[in-house]
Design an enzyme around this catalytic site. Structure first.
Site, PDB file in Angstrom:
ATOM      1  N   SER A   1      -0.939   5.492  -9.017  1.00 28.80           N
ATOM      2  CA  SER A   1      -0.453   4.303  -9.718  1.00 28.80           C
ATOM      3  C   SER A   1      -1.534   3.633 -10.555  1.00 28.80           C
ATOM      4  O   SER A   1      -1.211   2.944 -11.525  1.00 28.80           O
ATOM      5  CB  SER A   1       0.127   3.308  -8.708  1.00 28.80           C
ATOM      6  OG  SER A   1       1.319   3.799  -8.154  1.00 28.80           O
TER       7      SER A   1
ATOM      8  N   THR B   1      -0.422  -1.212  -9.517  1.00 31.04           N
ATOM      9  CA  THR B   1       0.406  -1.385 -10.717  1.00 31.04           C
ATOM     10  C   THR B   1       0.280  -2.774 -11.318  1.00 31.04           C
ATOM     11  O   THR B   1      -0.049  -2.905 -12.506  1.00 31.04           O
ATOM     12  CB  THR B   1       1.869  -1.032 -10.410  1.00 31.04           C
ATOM     13  OG1 THR B   1       1.946   0.334 -10.006  1.00 31.04           O
ATOM     14  CG2 THR B   1       2.749  -1.243 -11.642  1.00 31.04           C
TER      15      THR B   1
ATOM     16  N   HIS C   1      -1.925  -5.103  -5.949  1.00 29.44           N
ATOM     17  CA  HIS C   1      -1.827  -3.651  -5.807  1.00 29.44           C
ATOM     18  C   HIS C   1      -2.010  -2.996  -7.172  1.00 29.44           C
ATOM     19  O   HIS C   1      -2.023  -3.678  -8.206  1.00 29.44           O
ATOM     20  CB  HIS C   1      -0.487  -3.270  -5.176  1.00 29.44           C
ATOM     21  CG  HIS C   1      -0.562  -2.085  -4.285  1.00 29.44           C
ATOM     22  ND1 HIS C   1      -0.091  -0.843  -4.657  1.00 29.44           N
ATOM     23  CD2 HIS C   1      -1.075  -1.925  -3.043  1.00 29.44           C
ATOM     24  CE1 HIS C   1      -0.305   0.014  -3.673  1.00 29.44           C
ATOM     25  NE2 HIS C   1      -0.902  -0.613  -2.691  1.00 29.44           N
TER      26      HIS C   1
ATOM     27  N   ASP D   1       8.422   3.175  -4.041  1.00 26.58           N
ATOM     28  CA  ASP D   1       7.376   4.170  -3.808  1.00 26.58           C
ATOM     29  C   ASP D   1       7.012   4.265  -2.332  1.00 26.58           C
ATOM     30  O   ASP D   1       6.908   5.364  -1.774  1.00 26.58           O
ATOM     31  CB  ASP D   1       6.142   3.795  -4.631  1.00 26.58           C
ATOM     32  CG  ASP D   1       4.971   4.737  -4.422  1.00 26.58           C
ATOM     33  OD1 ASP D   1       5.055   5.899  -4.849  1.00 26.58           O
ATOM     34  OD2 ASP D   1       3.961   4.303  -3.830  1.00 26.58           O
TER      35      ASP D   1
END
Length: 501
Positions: free
Chosen positions: A80, A133, A131, A269
């Protein structure tokens, strides 16, 4: 070809050449831009959710559909960090990197460009807001594991609205635990407050927010795992889901100069990593509800709004078909599952001391699988083969995690997760006609859906990085990566011990 035919063809060609070239249509510029990223959401995830729901997903009804390759520079199967850096800044980079190119130079994001243009910016995620992304839209660090550096970047970003999960290392304590010599950069929450952010953690306060409240960082009171929102299948009435975050964010950042909003469905995910199809489907459906909020907004601004939906990669190698059912599928079977694998592992099975016979009742109660009955009349009745799979998994839970992970057979079977939880969801998924090939990401291309101003730019086949470059063009910027040269933008070094996820 006869001589006459050749003459006719040449005359037609000459006529075409003589015609004046038609003027190219002016590029349509968007004032309001939504980018929805379904983390781990490939075409199988979309289709499974659609079949379970029984009607088309909103994202699948968009008039423009494209397809994007996801590879990173150093690895065909991306992570990612590399994927979101591509989608945010228009560069292909190395795995694990956040907002930097292969030379570790910071690259400007579409969100930062929007802010510089006077637009408001919102960043939302169903996982922790630091995180990989979401981080790629406001941070520039050489490792996605540098949560403290990412949190500090968030606090200093100046963006207008952050919502979803919380910060994993705002004061640097997590990093210092890994490396005692580590020197934290400050307290990100305190810095955010100094920079004018209002911190919101309750649904009541969240729903009461008004645009006059200014900049906001909001996270759900209950973070189920690693600072994330609970899986939608586990969500309580007092929780804020990603669709509600999206609706409120639209209200908060709507203004005459426009806005850029990135919304990540991150737990799609996470559910796919664990091979839990039902959990992934419920998170895909609430992600689609978030997209509907953007569509509702676009109806009021039809010529000024661009909505993009894409995955950053597929996860789990989900297949719509299972050898044991041949061509048959029964997606309704997944409705018998009442909780996610996460809730089963962390709450239901965590302190379980009984034998396999005692575990049967838990399996039936929470996943609907039955150990008695006629399998020909009830698809939820287990076969002897399936019961054996569950028994073997139950025995594997008695092994230590390190022992299981070091054993090739148990690691391939259960991927580092609780063996019984994985076996339960595998069996249930197989009864629905679904199967998995991996507990990790895969390299298949992903779908891109677009509607509104400039949507035509997103048809065809391209790389994830082109999503950012074409979005820049629709925003009114040159469609090329921008290296940030200022010292303030330079990535902060992250010690190796701290960078490890």
């Amino acid at each position: 070809m006869t001589r006459l035919a050749r003459v006719v063809c040449m005359a037609a060609l000459a006529a075409c050449v003589a015609l004046p070239a038609a003027a190219a249509p002016a590029a349509q510029q968007a004032k309001y831009i939504f980018l929805f990223i379904g983390d781990g959401m490939g075409m199988p995830q979309r289709t499974a959710a659609e079949q379970f729901q029984g009607k088309p997903l909103v994202m699948n009804t968009f008039p423009v559909q494209g397809i994007a390759a996801t590879d990173a520079v150093d690895r065909f199967i991306t992570d990612s960090g590399a994927a979101a850096t591509s989608m945010a800044s228009g560069v292909k980079t190395l795995v694990e990197k956040i907002g930097v190119n292969t030379a570790l130079k910071p690259v400007k994001t579409v969100a930062e460009m929007a802010k510089d243009r006077g637009m408001k910016v919102a960043i939302l995620s169903s996982v922790s807001i630091d995180h990989a992304t979401p981080a790629c839209f406001y941070a520039h660090v050489p490792s996605r594991g540098g949560y403290h550096e990412i949190d500090i970047a968030l606090a200093k970003s100046g963006f207008d609205f952050f919502g979803g999960g919380d910060m994993r290392d705002p004061d640097g304590a997590r990093a210092k635990k890994k490396d005692e010599s580590y020197q934290p950069l400050g307290d990100a929450v305190a810095i955010a407050k100094e920079n004018g952010y209002k911190i919101i953690t309750s649904k009541q306060d969240f729903m009461a927010l008004k645009p006059s409240d200014g900049k906001v960082i909001a996270w759900n009171d209950w973070r189920q795992d690693a600072g994330a929102l609970p899986y939608q299948i586990d969500t309580r009435a007092e929780d804020i889901n990603i669709a509600e975050f999206t609706e409120k964010a639209i209200e908060m950042v709507d203004n005459p100069k426009g806005f850029f909003m990135m919304v990540e469905g991150g737990k799609i995910d996470w559910a796919c990593h664990a091979n839990d199809a039902a959990a992934a489907i419920h998170d895909t459906l609430v992600f689609d509800q978030a997209i509907q909020k953007a569509v509702d907004f676009a109806k009021k601004h039809p010529n000024e709004t661009l909505i993009l939906v894409a995955g950053d990669h597929e996860c789990g190698g989900l297949t719509l078909g299972y050898a044991g059912t041949k061509y048959d599928t029964d997606f309704e079977v997944l409705g018998s599952q009442k909780i996610s694998f996460q809730k089963f592992d962390a709450e239901i099975f965590k302190d379980f001391q009984g034998d396999f016979d005692a575990a049967k009742a838990l399996i039936t109660e929470h996943f609907g699988l039955k150990f008695e009955g006629d399998a020909k009349k009830d698809v939820l009745v287990l076969s002897e083969y399936q019961i054996k799979l569950l028994q073997d998994a139950f025995e594997a839970t008695k092994m230590g995690k390190k022992e299981r992970d070091a054993n090739e057979e148990t690691y391939v079977l259960y991927g580092g997760y609780n063996p019984l939880g994985v076996a339960i969801t595998h069996v249930l998924n197989q009864k629905a006609g679904l199967s998995w090939t991996s507990f990790s990401h895969t390299g298949v291309p992903i779908s891109v859906s677009a509607m509104g101003a400039g949507a035509d730019k997103f048809t065809g086949s391209y790389h994830l990085a082109d999503i950012a470059l074409r979005t820049m063009e629709v925003m009114g910027e040159p469609g090329k990566p921008v290296i940030m040269e200022s010292a303030a933008a330079a990535p902060v070094a992250v010690p190796a011990a701290v960078a490890a996820k």
